[in-house]
Each structure stands twice: as C-alpha cells, then as structure tokens.
Design a protein around this motif. Structure first.
Motif, PDB file in Angstrom:
ATOM      1  N   ALA A   1       0.827  -1.207   0.000  1.00  0.00           N
ATOM      2  CA  ALA A   1       0.000   0.000   0.000  1.00  0.00           C
ATOM      3  C   ALA A   1       0.859   1.254   0.000  1.00  0.00           C
ATOM      4  CB  ALA A   1      -0.940  -0.016   1.197  1.00  0.00           C
ATOM      5  N   ALA A   2       1.996   1.221   0.697  1.00  0.00           N
ATOM      6  CA  ALA A   2       2.867   2.397   0.765  1.00  0.00           C
ATOM      7  C   ALA A   2       3.424   2.762  -0.601  1.00  0.00           C
ATOM      8  CB  ALA A   2       4.007   2.127   1.745  1.00  0.00           C
ATOM      9  N   LYS A   3       3.619   1.760  -1.452  1.00  0.00           N
ATOM     10  CA  LYS A   3       4.205   2.021  -2.767  1.00  0.00           C
ATOM     11  C   LYS A   3       3.167   2.117  -3.873  1.00  0.00           C
ATOM     12  CE  LYS A   3       7.894   0.465  -5.845  1.00  0.00           C
ATOM     13  NZ  LYS A   3       9.074  -0.428  -5.980  1.00  0.00           N
ATOM     14  N   HIS A   4       2.116   1.293  -3.777  1.00  0.00           N
ATOM     15  CA  HIS A   4       1.169   1.180  -4.882  1.00  0.00           C
ATOM     16  C   HIS A   4      -0.255   1.597  -4.519  1.00  0.00           C
ATOM     17  CE1 HIS A   4       4.057  -1.051  -7.408  1.00  0.00           C
ATOM     18  NE2 HIS A   4       4.397  -1.700  -6.304  1.00  0.00           N
ATOM     19  N   GLY A   5      -0.503   1.888  -3.248  1.00  0.00           N
ATOM     20  CA  GLY A   5      -1.874   2.113  -2.825  1.00  0.00           C
ATOM     21  C   GLY A   5      -2.605   0.794  -2.656  1.00  0.00           C
TER      22      GLY A   5
END
Length: 400
Positions: free
Chosen positions: A140-144
């Motif tokens: 989630a931190a990188k791609h949502g």
C-alpha cells in the motif's frame, strides 16, 4: 540430519472447483491417504505419526480426517502455514524419520474451500488483524490499495515492478500460464485440462493488471499424502523399487530483507525462496544444474518467474527470457510444473505442497504417463506461503 529419508508412497485426489463434488474434507483425506498407503503397499497400522496440513477447517480436523484411515491412537499434528502448509507437513514427517524418532510417518494435507478469491489471509478477516497486514502495508505504501482481490493485487504489483525494472513483458507472463495450462492437459488429477494460447490468456478477464484470470491459481478442493520412511524400513519391507530419497529440504521465513526494500517482489517471498534453495543445495551437494524436473509455486504467473531467479535458474531479471526460449517445458533445460502447476492443476492450500511431492515421485519413478519427463532423476519442489514460509525440497531416485 544424517539418516536417509525416503518417500515410498504418494496419493492425491483430483483437484476440483469447490462444491463440485458432495464430499467432506475427511472423505478427500481418506481417498488420498488410502492411495498413498496402497502405493507403498503397507497398512495404516505401520504408521507411527501423522502431521496433517490444512488452513480452512477447524482445530483437530486433522484427527477427524485421519480417523477415516484407522483408529490406532498415534499422534496427529495439525499444521497451518498458509499456502506452504502441505510442504510443512512433509518437512515435519522427514524430521521425525531423520531424527530417529520414527520409521514410518504419513504426511497428509487437504482443503475444502469456498468459491471466490482468497481474502486477507487463509481464513479471510480484516486487514488490521491479518497475519499478513505488514506485507500488504508495504504494498500500500508504494502502490496504494485497490478494490481487487488482495493476493492478486500484491502479486500483480510485483509483476508491475518486474516489468518496470527488467523489461519483462505481458506476453512472457502470459507464456507461463500457456505453458502450465498446456501441461495440465495430460494430468487427469488437474482441476483444468484446457489448453490456451498466449493471446487467449492475455484476452481473459483482468484480475489485477497485468494478471488475467488464466494466470491466477483458482480456489480448489482436494487432498494429497505421502508415506515417509527410514532406510531401515525400506530394506525391511522390500520397498527399494518404490523409494525416492529426500536429499535436501529447508524452510525459511521472512527476514528484514523481505520488507526493507519496500518492493512487492521481496515482500511476496523471493528472498525466502532464494535462502531456502541455497540451504538445500548446500545440504544435498547438488545444484540447480543437476535438477531435471521442478514443481514450483505458481500461485500467479509472476511468482513462477520470480522463483526461476530465486532457484538460480537464471540471473536477476532474466526469467522472462527462459519462458520465451522454451527452457522450462518439454525439450528445454528443465520441465517446470508438468502437473499444470497451481494455475491449472489447482490450489487447495493444505494439499498443494504434498501434491507437488506426489508429482515428483511419479516423475522420478517413471510413472507419469504422457507427461513423463524423459530420464528424470532429480526433482525439486518449491512451496511458499505469505506470512511467510518457503519450503524447498530436493528428491532423487536412487541409482540401480
């Protein structure tokens, strides 16, 4: 471990779409366990312990399943290690025998699943309490986070990273699916036996880009089993013609490397797989160059490519080229997933690792019929579960 350990009997049910057959988990466990014992030519009374793998059934379901084989009172261990559950049960069986505790152990795995995509973990639930919340947090931190199936999402994002980093193509990813669906056409135990072209796989419904439905393993019902014994047991029961040796086996779990990069490639288990493979090569004295046939954890097409690199079959980022060159199918350097793999054979979580072992035993004995890999002497199984566990097993058919 210095004592030699052998698999002398294997069995599995046909893997099927959930709710296809009117059976309970103990029915499928009985079918697979009975087949493994018959393959070994021994009665259940000789079994001394039984590790049983599953993820979706209630506590002590292992006992309920084993009671269908016999009521001898031997210890039954209930094993849950997400998608690596079946291979974990096999590893426990090997340790019991190699450590001199037992001469004959039955490893059993099964799953009765529900239709639809897997949730946050093997039992679903919300992400706040999921054992894999940390893994999805990295994603989630990188791609949502999108409203697509979470397991497909994290592996799909790993595929996007691989494409961006190394130039891997959608056609190469689809080629994994085309290969494995093609292999399953010769496997009567596979959930699917349909053959697809790369173009048809690319045109299938998108689950999480770039992954389409035909590049994703389905939910499945099924069971598999293996009879694991000592060298003394082989000799005393005249099972030399049935015996396949486990010459190396290792399990690894997540380390800091899995999370430090912030990459989905790492968080879905590539570092674990690489470490497990290295440990197995060290233990056995063999390398990937000695392997003929491989059953690996292609839960999604990208994971097959990641595993090529983790096993040392190619350099970093070069796995797509192996598919394009035909290096991992019949006529190539290795045959990978002759059973059809998880993508086409199916993926009942608790049974998957043991079904991989069954396929390799059949291959190394020369009993795989139309999907036989010619001259196969050494086989490698790779089974992985988010959360995480990676198990690599190396099997060899003794000479003579």
């Amino acid at each position: 471990m210095t004592s030699k350990v052998f698999v002398v009997g294997v069995g599995m049910t046909k893997f099927e779409k959930p709710e296809t057959r009117d059976w309970q988990y103990w029915d499928m466990a009985k079918e697979a366990g009975t087949a493994a014992l018959a393959d070994a030519g021994i009665p259940y009374d000789l079994v001394e312990q039984v590790p049983v793998g599953y993820c979706y059934q209630a506590s002590t379901a292992g006992q309920r399943a084993v009671y269908e084989l016999g009521l001898s009172g031997v210890p039954v261990y209930n094993v849950n290690n997400n998608c690596a559950t079946g291979s974990t049960a096999l590893m426990m069986a090997r340790q019991f025998v190699a450590g001199g505790l037992n001469d004959c152990v039955l490893a059993l795995g099964f799953e009765k699943m529900t239709k639809g995509a897997l949730g946050a973990g093997s039992s679903g639930g919300d992400f706040a309490t999921s054992p894999v919340a940390r893994h999805y947090g990295v994603m989630a931190a990188k791609h949502g986070f999108e409203m697509t199936p979470p397991t497909a999402q994290i592996f799909g994002n790993a595929a996007r990273e691989h494409m961006e980093r190394y130039g891997t193509t959608a056609e190469q990813l689809a080629g994994v699916g085309a290969k494995n669906h093609g292999h399953s056409a010769n496997n009567p135990n596979a959930q699917f036996q349909d053959v697809y072209t790369v173009e048809e796989i690319l045109a299938a419904r998108t689950i999480h880009a770039p992954l389409t439905k035909l590049q994703c393993s389905p939910t499945s019902d099924g069971a598999a089993a293996a009879v694991v014994v000592s060298e003394r047991f082989v000799r005393e029961h005249g099972l030399e013609d049935r015996a396949v040796e486990i010459v190396g086996q290792a399990m690894t779990t997540d380390t800091g490397e899995s999370f430090s990069s912030g990459s989905c490639i790492d968080v879905v288990g590539k570092p674990m797989s690489r470490a497990a493979a290295h440990a197995v090569y060290e233990e056995s004295g063999l390398g990937i160059e000695d392997v003929d046939v491989i059953e690996l954890h292609d839960c999604f097409s990208i994971n097959e490519l990641l595993t090529y690199e983790a096993l040392g079959m190619c350099g970093e980022g070069e796995s797509g080229k192996l598919i394009g060159d035909g290096a991992t199918t019949y006529g190539g350097r290795w045959v990978v997933n002759p059973s059809g793999g998880l993508i086409s054979k199916g993926h009942p979580l608790g049974a998957t690792g043991l079904a991989q072992a069954a396929e390799l035993v059949w291959q190394l004995r020369g009993e795989a019929g139309p999907r036989q890999v010619e001259g196969a002497r050494v086989g490698l199984a790779h089974n992985i579960g988010l959360g995480g566990a990676a198990v690599v097993t190396l099997l060899r058919r003794p000479a003579g």
